[in-house]
Design an enzyme around this catalytic site. Structure first.
Site, PDB file in Angstrom:
ATOM      1  N   CYS A 262      -5.489   0.170  -3.923  1.00 24.38           N
ATOM      2  CA  CYS A 262      -4.439   0.322  -2.789  1.00 24.38           C
ATOM      3  C   CYS A 262      -4.742  -1.058  -1.664  1.00 24.38           C
ATOM      4  O   CYS A 262      -5.665  -0.905  -1.283  1.00 24.38           O
ATOM      5  CB  CYS A 262      -4.318   1.667  -1.846  1.00 24.38           C
ATOM      6  SG  CYS A 262      -2.892   1.657  -0.622  1.00 24.38           S
TER       7      CYS A 262
ATOM      8  N   CYS B 263       1.975  -1.548   2.105  1.00 26.22           N
ATOM      9  CA  CYS B 263       3.664  -1.075   1.468  1.00 26.22           C
ATOM     10  C   CYS B 263       4.178  -0.369   2.727  1.00 26.22           C
ATOM     11  O   CYS B 263       5.314  -0.562   3.049  1.00 26.22           O
ATOM     12  CB  CYS B 263       3.238  -0.604   0.188  1.00 26.22           C
ATOM     13  SG  CYS B 263       2.627  -1.490  -1.029  1.00 26.22           S
TER      14      CYS B 263
ATOM     15  N   THR C 178      -3.087   5.230   5.705  1.00 28.94           N
ATOM     16  CA  THR C 178      -3.455   4.131   4.668  1.00 28.94           C
ATOM     17  C   THR C 178      -3.409   2.696   5.468  1.00 28.94           C
ATOM     18  O   THR C 178      -2.475   2.270   5.697  1.00 28.94           O
ATOM     19  CB  THR C 178      -2.336   3.967   3.643  1.00 28.94           C
ATOM     20  OG1 THR C 178      -2.539   5.292   3.047  1.00 28.94           O
ATOM     21  CG2 THR C 178      -3.045   2.980   2.448  1.00 28.94           C
TER      22      THR C 178
ATOM     23  N   GLU D  89      -8.226   5.391   4.088  1.00 27.20           N
ATOM     24  CA  GLU D  89      -7.301   6.402   4.693  1.00 27.20           C
ATOM     25  C   GLU D  89      -8.090   6.855   5.882  1.00 27.20           C
ATOM     26  O   GLU D  89      -9.275   7.322   5.999  1.00 27.20           O
ATOM     27  CB  GLU D  89      -7.074   7.667   4.052  1.00 27.20           C
ATOM     28  CG  GLU D  89      -6.102   7.398   2.999  1.00 27.20           C
ATOM     29  CD  GLU D  89      -6.600   6.673   1.658  1.00 27.20           C
ATOM     30  OE1 GLU D  89      -7.802   6.768   1.190  1.00 27.20           O
ATOM     31  OE2 GLU D  89      -5.907   6.015   0.883  1.00 27.20           O
TER      32      GLU D  89
ATOM     33  N   HIS E 246       9.788   3.122   0.197  1.00 25.31           N
ATOM     34  CA  HIS E 246       8.548   3.443  -0.142  1.00 25.31           C
ATOM     35  C   HIS E 246       8.497   4.033  -1.704  1.00 25.31           C
ATOM     36  O   HIS E 246       7.205   3.782  -2.281  1.00 25.31           O
ATOM     37  CB  HIS E 246       7.940   4.281   0.827  1.00 25.31           C
ATOM     38  CG  HIS E 246       6.561   4.310   0.867  1.00 25.31           C
ATOM     39  ND1 HIS E 246       5.702   2.865   0.912  1.00 25.31           N
ATOM     40  CD2 HIS E 246       5.562   5.274   0.916  1.00 25.31           C
ATOM     41  CE1 HIS E 246       4.292   3.314   0.987  1.00 25.31           C
ATOM     42  NE2 HIS E 246       4.141   4.559   1.133  1.00 25.31           N
TER      43      HIS E 246
ATOM     44  N   TYR F  63       6.032   2.207  -5.298  1.00 21.26           N
ATOM     45  CA  TYR F  63       4.831   2.713  -6.191  1.00 21.26           C
ATOM     46  C   TYR F  63       4.763   2.034  -7.357  1.00 21.26           C
ATOM     47  O   TYR F  63       4.344   2.444  -8.373  1.00 21.26           O
ATOM     48  CB  TYR F  63       5.067   4.278  -6.301  1.00 21.26           C
ATOM     49  CG  TYR F  63       4.439   4.948  -5.015  1.00 21.26           C
ATOM     50  CD1 TYR F  63       3.122   5.733  -5.317  1.00 21.26           C
ATOM     51  CD2 TYR F  63       4.764   4.848  -3.961  1.00 21.26           C
ATOM     52  CE1 TYR F  63       2.527   6.187  -4.238  1.00 21.26           C
ATOM     53  CE2 TYR F  63       4.098   5.439  -2.867  1.00 21.26           C
ATOM     54  CZ  TYR F  63       3.152   6.080  -3.007  1.00 21.26           C
ATOM     55  OH  TYR F  63       2.351   6.627  -2.128  1.00 21.26           O
TER      56      TYR F  63
ATOM     57  N   CYS G 172       3.530  -0.598  -7.369  1.00 16.95           N
ATOM     58  CA  CYS G 172       1.914  -0.994  -7.332  1.00 16.95           C
ATOM     59  C   CYS G 172       1.153  -0.366  -8.406  1.00 16.95           C
ATOM     60  O   CYS G 172      -0.041  -0.771  -9.035  1.00 16.95           O
ATOM     61  CB  CYS G 172       1.467  -0.683  -6.093  1.00 16.95           C
ATOM     62  SG  CYS G 172       1.168   0.981  -5.546  1.00 16.95           S
TER      63      CYS G 172
ATOM     64  N   GLU H 262      -3.050   9.725  -4.468  1.00 17.41           N
ATOM     65  CA  GLU H 262      -1.714   9.257  -3.771  1.00 17.41           C
ATOM     66  C   GLU H 262      -0.660   9.126  -4.595  1.00 17.41           C
ATOM     67  O   GLU H 262       0.534   9.052  -4.078  1.00 17.41           O
ATOM     68  CB  GLU H 262      -2.384   7.907  -3.219  1.00 17.41           C
ATOM     69  CG  GLU H 262      -1.245   7.327  -2.272  1.00 17.41           C
ATOM     70  CD  GLU H 262      -1.663   5.684  -2.254  1.00 17.41           C
ATOM     71  OE1 GLU H 262      -0.724   5.048  -1.963  1.00 17.41           O
ATOM     72  OE2 GLU H 262      -2.891   5.307  -2.278  1.00 17.41           O
TER      73      GLU H 262
END
Length: 570
Positions: free
Chosen positions: A187, A191, A279, A345, A380, A384, A386, A534
């Site tokens: 991560c 974002c 995050t 986190e 958001h 994802y 990603c 996540e």
């Protein structure tokens, strides 16, 4: 460098509809949604099934009984005209090295493993996450067309700071996110800030149109400042929540939700509360605070959207644990699986944090909280994509370990690898579809298709788990029984392990160990945090997407299609 400077409150004027730049207006003609009546009950219940009503004035831009937007998506305001690429201004932070230097020597209160840490950047537990954000700047250097954009301020900045002015911008965001997933296997933490900025851009404009406030002007000024520095923005939405059976205003302890505790004569607000699962906030320069749910009119203190510098007085960061995280402190690069990159986190505590008025973008307008949350989640959830980048790494790891084991040509092995590719491209494809179908909002920026964004995120709650299972299947049991790197260096154990850990001819034991540790890292180690859990809970748990899918799937219309073809007349 991250203290709150005095920022002038002047900004580029909000353009009337007739003056909107032609490049926005022309594209809007092709993506304009049909006009239709607003289904108020649908708007209220779509994301929160227990909602009983909605004023209909929040202008979320995603509601409508037929599954398309009830608002005419014609941009009436837009970012300023941009300079030519060769004339773009250069920001303060240009490289990964500049970014790393900007994080050091800040007075940030961080607690890691029970100890207060002054220089968190070089802490072995934290460094992989810092380096992951730094990779976003490296991408900007390596591929400026993908990793950067010319912002409305005229600066060439990281694309994470760019307001999406077209569907093409949304698509480039997604391509950038997938590429960074490939480069880091983790991560990269930016974002939330990007998606929060785009959601607030539109929501602040809508609030101003109703109440005559100056939130949008403030936000433009703030974001222009961030673009001039090329800062990292973190986003903070999830509250501690306390007793989930009661709303924010009915909590026994109001600090369960970030709220305005006090006000000062100059308009400064004082915040108390807590934001969970944050995050990359520690690796950011500024943090954007947002409410995380629909609020009643009696809960105005909780309806606060604002920005605070990460090193603001009154903020405390408590670092979260990750599976196998202490391997970063043991000295073995191989045993970490992915020693270069990792996620982060934190729990962020607010104890009388002061926010001056120029950094406040919503203050008590509870009827717009649902609009803000829905817009943010639309951005958001398609972000994802990603995970498709991480899935590309998993596909490569699965194929490599099969090759090392000498079974790559077996038909059942090939079929499992094909299944991994199929699942992964479903994630990437739905995200890109949501971006390509983006529509212009009244504030001039573009919102991805809400239904497709939720389909993407719902895929992400399932498919990475199956990809992880298939990859572990191909890796074999050794992925969980592999001895430590120190054992391979031992005088007695080392030679024995080298003898019995051999696989296909020509494959070194070290290479086999490295690919096994990477699979372990991504499916049960510290980067499984970002790839699996996540994926399940980030941007809303699975039921949140199913509620929106139910509301947006346009069932009555589709029943009509079936009845018409079947010759049914009712």
């Amino acid at each position: 460098a991250t203290s709150a400077p005095s920022v002038p409150r002047s900004a580029a004027p909000i353009l009337p509809k007739a003056m909107a730049p032609s490049r926005i207006s022309t594209l809007a003609k092709h993506v304009r949604a049909p006009q239709q009546e607003l289904d108020i009950e649908d708007l209220a219940k779509r994301a929160w099934p227990d909602a009983s009503s909605c004023s209909g004035s929040s202008g979320c831009g995603t509601c409508g009984s037929e599954g398309a937007s009830s608002l005419e998506m014609v941009p009436v305001a837009a970012p300023s005209a941009k300079p030519r690429p060769e004339d773009a201004k250069l920001p303060e932070i240009k490289t990964a090295e500049d970014y790393l230097a900007s994080l050091r020597n800040r007075d940030v209160s961080v607690i890691v493993l029970g100890e207060t840490v002054k220089n968190f950047v070089d802490h072995p537990l934290v460094w992989p996450s810092v380096n992951c954000v730094a990779e976003t700047y490296r991408l900007g250097t390596d591929d400026p067309e993908l990793g950067t954009a010319i912002g409305f301020s005229g600066y060439r900045v990281s694309r994470f700071l760019h307001i999406a002015e077209s569907a093409e911008d949304l698509v480039k965001q997604g391509l950038m996110q997938r590429e960074l997933g490939r480069r880091t296997g983790s991560c990269f933490q930016r974002c939330v800030g990007m998606d929060a900025s785009n959601a607030i851009w539109g929501t602040s404009y809508d609030i101003d149109q109703k109440h005559g406030t100056k939130y949008h002007e403030r936000f433009r000024t703030f974001l222009a400042m961030c673009q001039s520095k090329n800062w990292v923005l973190g986003g903070a939405m999830t509250d501690a929540k306390g007793d989930r059976s009661v709303s924010a205003g009915k909590q026994e302890d109001p600090d369960m939700f970030v709220h305005v505790h006090a006000r000062q004569p100059d308009g400064t607000v004082v915040l108390r509360g807590c934001k969970m699962h944050q995050t990359g906030t520690l690796n950011s320069h500024w943090m954007i605070i947002m409410p995380g749910q629909r609020l009643e009119s009696s809960e105005k203190p909780f309806a606060i959207t604002c920005a605070v510098p990460v090193d603001a007085k009154g903020l405390t960061y408590i670092y979260g644990r990750q599976s196998c995280d202490l391997r970063a402190m043991e000295g073995s690069e191989i045993d970490q699986g992915n020693a270069k990159f990792g996620g982060q986190e934190t729990i962020v505590i607010f104890e009388d944090v002061e926010v001056p008025p120029e950094y406040i973008f919503m203050d008590g307008e509870t009827e717009f909280c649902q609009s803000l949350v829905e817009r943010f989640t639309a951005y958001h959830r398609r972000s994802y994509i990603c995970k498709a980048g991480l899935g590309d790494v998993m596909l490569g790891a699965a194929a490599t370990v099969a090759e090392y084991n000498g079974v790559a040509k077996a038909s059942h092995i090939k079929d499992k690898i094909i299944e991994i590719a199929y699942l992964n491209e479903n994630i990437g494809g739905t995200a890109l579809a949501a971006n390509y179908a983006g529509k212009a909002m009244p504030a001039g920026n573009f919102l991805p298709d809400v239904l497709l964004a939720n389909i993407c995120k719902h895929n992400v709650t399932k498919f990475p788990y199956e990809i992880a299972r298939l990859t572990q299947d191909l890796a074999g049991g050794i992925v969980v029984t592999l001895p430590a790197d120190k054992d391979f260096q031992h005088d007695v154990a080392g030679p024995l392990l080298e003898k019995f850990m051999k696989s296909k001819k020509g494959v070194s034991t070290e290479h086999r160990r490295r690919i096994l540790r990477l699979i372990e890292n991504m499916t049960m180690g510290r980067n499984a945090v970002g790839y699996l859990t996540e994926s399940l809970h980030g941007a809303g748990s699975p039921m949140a997407q199913r509620v929106l899918i139910q509301r947006l799937m346009n069932l009555e219309h589709k029943k009509g299609l079936a009845k018409k073809l079947a010759g049914i007349v009712e």
